[in-house]
Design a protein around this motif. Structure first.
Motif, PDB file in Angstrom:
ATOM      1  N   LEU A   1      71.534  -2.828  30.551  1.00 55.11           N
ATOM      2  CA  LEU A   1      71.508  -3.693  29.801  1.00 55.11           C
ATOM      3  C   LEU A   1      71.809  -5.251  29.908  1.00 55.11           C
ATOM      4  N   VAL A   2      73.010  -5.279  31.392  1.00 51.40           N
ATOM      5  CA  VAL A   2      73.164  -6.064  31.596  1.00 51.40           C
ATOM      6  C   VAL A   2      72.695  -7.287  32.295  1.00 51.40           C
ATOM      7  N   ASP A   3      71.317  -6.541  33.095  1.00 57.84           N
ATOM      8  CA  ASP A   3      70.848  -7.742  33.981  1.00 57.84           C
ATOM      9  C   ASP A   3      69.368  -7.880  33.253  1.00 57.84           C
ATOM     10  N   ASP A   4      69.036  -7.194  32.154  1.00 55.31           N
ATOM     11  CA  ASP A   4      67.090  -7.806  31.194  1.00 55.31           C
ATOM     12  C   ASP A   4      67.637  -8.155  30.585  1.00 55.31           C
ATOM     13  N   VAL A   5      67.046  -9.803  31.096  1.00 54.58           N
ATOM     14  CA  VAL A   5      67.074 -10.917  30.142  1.00 54.58           C
ATOM     15  C   VAL A   5      65.809 -10.375  28.787  1.00 54.58           C
ATOM     16  N   ARG A   6      65.503  -9.622  28.528  1.00 53.55           N
ATOM     17  CA  ARG A   6      64.927  -9.460  27.691  1.00 53.55           C
ATOM     18  C   ARG A   6      65.850  -8.468  25.876  1.00 53.55           C
ATOM     19  N   ALA A   7      67.200  -7.886  27.053  1.00 51.79           N
ATOM     20  CA  ALA A   7      67.932  -7.566  26.175  1.00 51.79           C
ATOM     21  C   ALA A   7      69.131  -9.023  25.173  1.00 51.79           C
ATOM     22  N   THR A   8      68.615  -9.159  24.719  1.00 47.89           N
ATOM     23  CA  THR A   8      69.161 -10.343  23.796  1.00 47.89           C
ATOM     24  C   THR A   8      70.591 -10.209  22.185  1.00 47.89           C
ATOM     25  N   ASN A   9      71.020  -8.900  22.348  1.00 45.41           N
ATOM     26  CA  ASN A   9      71.551  -8.275  21.408  1.00 45.41           C
ATOM     27  C   ASN A   9      72.671  -8.120  21.513  1.00 45.41           C
ATOM     28  N   GLU A  10      73.984  -7.378  20.648  1.00 45.25           N
ATOM     29  CA  GLU A  10      75.505  -8.211  20.702  1.00 45.25           C
ATOM     30  C   GLU A  10      75.908  -6.769  21.622  1.00 45.25           C
ATOM     31  N   VAL A  11      75.022  -5.852  21.720  1.00 44.86           N
ATOM     32  CA  VAL A  11      75.880  -4.500  22.446  1.00 44.86           C
ATOM     33  C   VAL A  11      75.102  -5.248  23.940  1.00 44.86           C
ATOM     34  N   ALA A  12      74.493  -5.364  24.622  1.00 45.75           N
ATOM     35  CA  ALA A  12      74.259  -6.033  26.034  1.00 45.75           C
ATOM     36  C   ALA A  12      74.889  -7.477  25.904  1.00 45.75           C
ATOM     37  N   GLU A  13      75.218  -8.526  25.069  1.00 40.55           N
ATOM     38  CA  GLU A  13      76.436  -9.377  25.590  1.00 40.55           C
ATOM     39  C   GLU A  13      77.730  -8.879  24.892  1.00 40.55           C
ATOM     40  N   ALA A  14      77.907  -7.576  24.649  1.00 42.04           N
ATOM     41  CA  ALA A  14      79.222  -7.114  24.709  1.00 42.04           C
ATOM     42  C   ALA A  14      79.840  -6.278  25.963  1.00 42.04           C
ATOM     43  N   ALA A  15      77.934  -5.652  26.581  1.00 36.96           N
ATOM     44  CA  ALA A  15      78.424  -4.986  27.738  1.00 36.96           C
ATOM     45  C   ALA A  15      78.539  -6.042  29.147  1.00 36.96           C
ATOM     46  N   ARG A  16      77.879  -7.167  28.718  1.00 34.98           N
ATOM     47  CA  ARG A  16      77.869  -8.483  29.574  1.00 34.98           C
ATOM     48  C   ARG A  16      78.835  -9.084  29.923  1.00 34.98           C
ATOM     49  N   ALA A  17      80.014  -9.092  28.943  1.00 39.34           N
ATOM     50  CA  ALA A  17      81.342  -9.643  29.034  1.00 39.34           C
ATOM     51  C   ALA A  17      81.957  -8.497  29.276  1.00 39.34           C
ATOM     52  N   ASP A  18      82.155  -7.548  29.340  1.00 36.31           N
ATOM     53  CA  ASP A  18      82.986  -5.867  29.977  1.00 36.31           C
ATOM     54  C   ASP A  18      82.439  -6.454  31.640  1.00 36.31           C
ATOM     55  N   VAL A  19      81.627  -6.341  31.907  1.00 37.90           N
ATOM     56  CA  VAL A  19      80.786  -6.269  33.260  1.00 37.90           C
ATOM     57  C   VAL A  19      81.553  -7.776  33.982  1.00 37.90           C
ATOM     58  N   ALA A  20      81.569  -8.563  33.555  1.00 38.68           N
ATOM     59  CA  ALA A  20      82.097 -10.026  34.155  1.00 38.68           C
ATOM     60  C   ALA A  20      83.610  -9.991  33.857  1.00 38.68           C
ATOM     61  N   ARG A  21      84.357  -9.239  33.149  1.00 44.74           N
ATOM     62  CA  ARG A  21      86.061  -8.936  33.093  1.00 44.74           C
ATOM     63  C   ARG A  21      86.324  -7.890  33.961  1.00 44.74           C
ATOM     64  N   TRP A  22      85.548  -6.487  33.841  1.00 46.25           N
ATOM     65  CA  TRP A  22      86.026  -5.432  34.416  1.00 46.25           C
ATOM     66  C   TRP A  22      85.622  -5.028  34.861  1.00 46.25           C
ATOM     67  N   GLY A  23      84.087  -5.818  35.728  1.00 49.95           N
ATOM     68  CA  GLY A  23      83.362  -4.821  36.796  1.00 49.95           C
ATOM     69  C   GLY A  23      83.549  -2.997  36.273  1.00 49.95           C
ATOM     70  N   ALA A  24      82.245  -3.525  35.058  1.00 44.80           N
ATOM     71  CA  ALA A  24      82.516  -2.572  33.964  1.00 44.80           C
ATOM     72  C   ALA A  24      81.701  -2.172  32.253  1.00 44.80           C
ATOM     73  N   THR A  25      80.868  -1.484  31.963  1.00 46.99           N
ATOM     74  CA  THR A  25      80.744  -1.345  30.521  1.00 46.99           C
ATOM     75  C   THR A  25      81.082  -0.338  29.923  1.00 46.99           C
ATOM     76  N   ARG A  26      81.828  -0.383  28.518  1.00 53.95           N
ATOM     77  CA  ARG A  26      82.731   0.659  28.344  1.00 53.95           C
ATOM     78  C   ARG A  26      81.605   1.103  26.543  1.00 53.95           C
ATOM     79  N   GLN A  27      81.992   1.743  26.072  1.00 52.84           N
ATOM     80  CA  GLN A  27      82.002   2.068  24.623  1.00 52.84           C
ATOM     81  C   GLN A  27      83.450   2.396  24.082  1.00 52.84           C
ATOM     82  N   CYS A  28      83.593   1.649  23.132  1.00 57.01           N
ATOM     83  CA  CYS A  28      85.148   2.291  22.875  1.00 57.01           C
ATOM     84  C   CYS A  28      85.184   2.922  21.431  1.00 57.01           C
TER      85      CYS A  28
END
Length: 235
Positions: free
Chosen positions: A152-179
């Motif tokens: 989802l991170v590089d998919d410009v069509r993905a604009t929902n909350e999950v995609a935004e959280a994934a982008r934020a995690d990659v920006a901070r951690w360099g990884a995606t998370r599910q908690c």
């Protein structure tokens, strides 16, 4: 006219319907994950009402899956299973296996390798001691897992909350998370595997206790160098 003994019964769906359904699957494979019903209808030349009806049937039968924002479709678990049967199973090289053995000893939790093929998550090597909880659900609903959220991170069509959280995690951690979203006490992480051109080709994932995902620095310290070493060996 009476049916002759031994003749097969009539199929539940007319042959034309089966052909149309297969055309829809081919269209989704060609156009890529996230394609809309309207675009599929135009591609195959079917009326929209027919297209929507067949898409719903294919989703119910798990040949297709709706994207997380419900705006489009992607190939589902049944297609992935058929592809896995048709293709010879991929195997890690001895060098890649050595990297995996080392990182699994260091992390002491589930460590898995997946590849991304046509927008799908394909499991290349699941941890035998800490197996994935549900292979089928990962294929059907990849965005429920860290391994799928990297897509989802590089998919410009993905604009929902999950995609935004994934982008934020990659920006901070360099990884995606599910908690704790599937089970409250567990979670997962995913670090990207890059090809020679720097494109996203797969992921190295961790699944384990939620507190290790809420504060992932220690796990990521082991995953990042392993991912850097694995990339040239498997993609």
């Amino acid at each position: 006219m009476m049916r002759e003994r031994g003749m097969p019964s009539e199929p539940a769906r007319p042959p034309g319907t089966v052909h149309s359904a297969l055309s829809l699957l081919e269209a989704v494979a060609h156009l890529g994950a996230g394609v809309s019903a309207q675009r599929i209808s135009a591609e195959v030349g079917l009326p929209r009402a027919t297209t929507y009806r067949l898409l719903n049937v294919l989703v119910e039968d798990e040949y297709l899956v709706r994207t997380p924002d419900l705006s489009g479709f992607a190939l589902g678990a049944k297609v992935a299973q058929l592809a896995a049967v048709a293709a010879p199973p991929a195997r890690l090289s001895s060098a890649a296996r050595s990297v995996m053995d080392e990182v699994r000893r260091a992390v002491r939790g589930g460590v898995h390798v997946v590849l991304y093929v046509d927008g799908r998550v394909v499991v290349l090597d699941a941890d035998p001691d800490f197996p994935l909880s549900d292979h089928g659900r990962l294929a059907r609903e990849p965005a429920r897992y860290a391994l799928g959220r990297l897509l989802l991170v590089d998919d410009v069509r993905a604009t929902n909350e999950v995609a935004e959280a994934a982008r934020a995690d990659v920006a901070r951690w360099g990884a995606t998370r599910q908690c704790g979203e599937i089970a409250p006490t567990t979670g997962c992480l995913a670090v990207p595997l890059r090809d020679d051109a720097g494109g996203l080709a797969g992921a190295l994932g961790f699944s384990g206790a939620r507190h290790r995902v809420d504060e992932p620095a220690a796990v990521l310290a082991a995953l990042r160098p392993a991912a850097a070493a694995l990339g040239p060996l498997i993609v």
